[in-house]
Write a protein that holds these residues in place. Sequence first.
Motif, mmCIF file in Angstrom:
data_model
loop_
_atom_site.group_PDB
_atom_site.id
_atom_site.type_symbol
_atom_site.label_atom_id
_atom_site.label_comp_id
_atom_site.label_asym_id
_atom_site.label_seq_id
_atom_site.Cartn_x
_atom_site.Cartn_y
_atom_site.Cartn_z
ATOM 1 N N ASN A 90 11.762 -58.753 3.437
ATOM 2 C CA ASN A 90 11.709 -60.176 3.336
ATOM 3 C C ASN A 90 10.850 -60.365 2.372
ATOM 4 O O ASN A 90 10.253 -61.570 2.121
ATOM 5 N N PHE A 91 9.869 -59.350 1.676
ATOM 6 C CA PHE A 91 8.600 -59.725 1.016
ATOM 7 C C PHE A 91 8.816 -60.346 -0.447
ATOM 8 O O PHE A 91 8.147 -60.982 -0.787
ATOM 9 N N ASP A 92 10.428 -60.303 -0.933
ATOM 10 C CA ASP A 92 10.569 -61.106 -2.067
ATOM 11 C C ASP A 92 10.346 -62.379 -1.903
ATOM 12 O O ASP A 92 10.032 -63.107 -2.975
ATOM 13 N N VAL A 93 10.577 -63.116 -0.638
ATOM 14 C CA VAL A 93 10.219 -64.783 -0.616
ATOM 15 C C VAL A 93 8.555 -64.833 -1.054
ATOM 16 O O VAL A 93 8.383 -65.685 -1.828
ATOM 17 N N ILE A 94 7.647 -63.767 -0.437
ATOM 18 C CA ILE A 94 6.340 -64.141 -0.807
ATOM 19 C C ILE A 94 6.094 -63.842 -2.505
ATOM 20 O O ILE A 94 5.541 -64.893 -2.818
ATOM 21 N N GLN A 95 6.686 -62.769 -2.802
ATOM 22 C CA GLN A 95 6.571 -62.485 -4.268
ATOM 23 C C GLN A 95 6.881 -63.596 -5.184
ATOM 24 O O GLN A 95 6.269 -64.069 -5.972
ATOM 25 N N GLU A 96 8.216 -63.892 -4.821
ATOM 26 C CA GLU A 96 8.935 -65.263 -5.715
ATOM 27 C C GLU A 96 7.888 -66.383 -5.896
ATOM 28 O O GLU A 96 7.708 -67.146 -6.867
#
Length: 129
Positions: A90-96
Motif C-alpha cells: 500500500n506504499f503507493d498511497v504514501i508516495q502519491e
Amino acid sequence: MQKKVINPWKWQDARNYVQAVEVKNPEGTLYVSGQTAISDDGISSDADMRTQIFHTIENLEKVILASSYEIKNIVRLNIYHTNSAELFENFDVIQEWLTKNEIQQTSTVLEVKTLFETLKVELEATVVK
C-alpha cells in the motif's frame, strides 16, 4: 527559510525520499509526535493497512496545518509499521501523497512488533518554516 536537498545518487528518487536536507535560516521547527489512525474521539482504528494509512496522513496534516506550517515543508518523515508486506503493498498511497505535496524529506521506515491497540502504521514528522 532556505532548504537544500543533498542526493549523491539517483536511486532514491524512485522511493520518494532524499538522503539529506539542509535547512538554513528557519523561522521555526515543528516536531510532530507519531500520528496514527485514531478518531477525533480517541478511538483506535481496526481497519486494514491501506485505510489506516489514509487516516494517519489526514491526522498528520491536521496537526501540521493547525500549527500554521505547510505540508510541503516536511523535512523528516519516520514511518513505523507492524507489517512490511502490508505496508509496501500500500506504499503507493504514501508516495502519491508525497509527490502531490512536493515533499522532499529524509525518512526511516521501521517495522515494529506492535503499535498502540489495533494500529498498524504511525507517521512522525519534522517540519520547518
